[in-house]
Write a protein that holds these residues in place. Structure first.
Motif, PDB file in Angstrom:
ATOM      1  N   ASP A 177       0.797  -1.226   0.000  1.00 52.22           N
ATOM      2  CA  ASP A 177       0.000   0.000   0.000  1.00 52.22           C
ATOM      3  C   ASP A 177       0.830   1.278   0.000  1.00 52.22           C
ATOM      4  O   ASP A 177       0.263   2.379  -0.004  1.00 52.22           O
TER       5      ASP A 177
ATOM      6  N   HIS B 141      -5.632  -4.401  -5.661  1.00 55.56           N
ATOM      7  CA  HIS B 141      -5.620  -4.354  -4.202  1.00 55.56           C
ATOM      8  C   HIS B 141      -4.254  -3.907  -3.712  1.00 55.56           C
ATOM      9  O   HIS B 141      -3.220  -4.326  -4.249  1.00 55.56           O
TER      10      HIS B 141
ATOM     11  N   PHE C 269      -1.975  -4.029  -0.342  1.00 56.34           N
ATOM     12  CA  PHE C 269      -1.893  -4.753   0.919  1.00 56.34           C
ATOM     13  C   PHE C 269      -1.240  -3.909   2.007  1.00 56.34           C
ATOM     14  O   PHE C 269      -0.184  -3.307   1.796  1.00 56.34           O
ATOM     15  N   ALA C 270      -1.861  -3.910   3.172  1.00 62.96           N
ATOM     16  CA  ALA C 270      -1.272  -3.298   4.356  1.00 62.96           C
ATOM     17  C   ALA C 270      -0.373  -4.304   5.065  1.00 62.96           C
ATOM     18  O   ALA C 270      -0.531  -5.524   4.918  1.00 62.96           O
ATOM     19  N   ASP C 271       0.570  -3.798   5.834  1.00 62.65           N
ATOM     20  CA  ASP C 271       1.461  -4.661   6.604  1.00 62.65           C
ATOM     21  C   ASP C 271       0.642  -5.535   7.553  1.00 62.65           C
ATOM     22  O   ASP C 271      -0.207  -5.050   8.311  1.00 62.65           O
TER      23      ASP C 271
ATOM     24  N   GLU D  25      -1.585  -7.761   6.711  1.00 66.70           N
ATOM     25  CA  GLU D  25      -2.903  -8.136   6.186  1.00 66.70           C
ATOM     26  C   GLU D  25      -2.926  -9.602   5.770  1.00 66.70           C
ATOM     27  O   GLU D  25      -1.994 -10.114   5.141  1.00 66.70           O
TER      28      GLU D  25
ATOM     29  N   PHE E 216      -4.910 -12.774   3.699  1.00 65.69           N
ATOM     30  CA  PHE E 216      -5.744 -12.993   2.527  1.00 65.69           C
ATOM     31  C   PHE E 216      -5.737 -14.483   2.215  1.00 65.69           C
ATOM     32  O   PHE E 216      -4.911 -15.244   2.718  1.00 65.69           O
TER      33      PHE E 216
ATOM     34  N   LYS F 164      -0.084 -13.906   4.150  1.00 67.58           N
ATOM     35  CA  LYS F 164       0.133 -12.729   4.991  1.00 67.58           C
ATOM     36  C   LYS F 164       1.107 -11.794   4.295  1.00 67.58           C
ATOM     37  O   LYS F 164       2.172 -12.220   3.841  1.00 67.58           O
TER      38      LYS F 164
ATOM     39  N   TYR G 146       5.606 -12.031   1.087  1.00 66.06           N
ATOM     40  CA  TYR G 146       4.347 -12.768   1.226  1.00 66.06           C
ATOM     41  C   TYR G 146       4.633 -14.084   1.924  1.00 66.06           C
ATOM     42  O   TYR G 146       5.507 -14.846   1.496  1.00 66.06           O
TER      43      TYR G 146
END
Length: 286
Positions: free
Chosen positions: A94, A122, A124-126, A128, A130, A138, A152
């Motif tokens: 992000d 999308h 991604f926040a730290d 997050e 999915f 993560k 990831y």
């Protein structure tokens, strides 16, 4: 659930792309896919991406995500091509708007390029979480090489992007716009604080003549043997080494075209009135 991992090595750019999946007939994520590019002719091709597509078809996989660890400076991304061929949502960290803003100024991109990250499906926040079928992923912020780098994690496997290399190669550079060797040190230590048996998968390998390309290591191996960041190397020592070394490195061969594609989630620059897309080359700037 532990992931099944298939790696694809591109010797032209020393890049490793991955297909991560839960089971045959199940779901997958693609990580850091390559779009082939000939700088002499300016032509792109999809030979590398088509290998991923063939594997996905053979295993009857459904693509849920096409993940970028960062906006790469050494290869073009085939994320947009893959999205149109096999589906999936594109994702990146992000903080990508900060990278987009920097390079919008460097390339003097027009009003059509809005640096807000909307090019990706999308951001991604730290931390997050999915899903990829039965797998849980993560996102882990590992800034330093660029402000927007992500790793990831799927169970005991972490895809580290350009943060770490194999132990005999060391760690990523931190001298690109927005890079920071102090941040990179802390990101590396974050990864190396994971359990010792955690498997680490590299985005690149630059093998010396004494070995072939490899791309899997462990936290324990990195902590013991990484030539730049093994246990006992403190922050000041690392930053001093990194800054000295970075000052001697040439720019990547594909830096200028790569960035213009990768900040657009794998899309080429918009075509001009003659129906042709063009890369911009800043003169005497970088």
């Amino acid at each position: 659930m532990k992931p099944t991992i298939q790696a694809f090595y591109d010797s032209s750019t020393w890049t490793i792309s991955y297909v991560v999946f839960d089971e045959s007939g199940g779901s997958c994520a693609i990580i850091d896919p390559v779009l082939d590019y000939d700088p002499k002719s300016g032509r792109t091709s999809t030979h590398s991406a088509d290998k991923l597509i063939a594997f996905i078809g053979e295993r009857r996989l459904s693509v849920e995500w096409i993940l970028e660890t960062h906006a790469h400076a050494d290869h073009l991304s085939s994320a947009d091509y893959l999205k149109h061929q096999v589906g999936g949502k594109t994702g990146i960290g992000d903080h990508i708007p900060a990278v987009q803003k920097t390079f919008k100024e460097i390339f003097n991109l027009g009003d059509e390029f809005v640096p807000d990250g909307h090019h990706f499906d999308h951001l991604f926040a730290d931390g997050e979480l999915f899903s990829v079928g039965n797998l849980t992923g993560k996102a882990i912020s590992v800034s330093g090489h660029t402000p927007a780098d992500l790793a990831y994690q799927f169970d005991d496997a972490v895809f580290v992007g350009d943060t770490l290399f194999m132990t005999d190669i060391g760690t990523a550079r931190a001298d690109f716009p927005g890079g920071d060797a102090h941040q990179l040190f802390h990101s590396i230590r974050k990864i190396l604080a994971l359990p010792s048996t955690t498997r680490l998968f590299m985005c690149h390998d630059y093998p010396p003549a004494t070995r072939t390309a490899v791309w899997e290591s462990t936290v324990a191996q990195q902590r013991a043997h990484n030539i730049h960041a093994h246990d006992g190397i403190d922050e000041d020592t690392y930053v001093s080494m990194r800054n000295r070394r970075d000052a001697t490195l040439e720019m990547p061969n594909l830096l200028l075209p790569s960035i213009q594609v990768n900040i657009r989630a794998g899309k080429l620059p918009p075509v001009e009135t003659n129906g042709v897309a063009y890369f911009k080359i800043p003169v005497n700037l970088i």
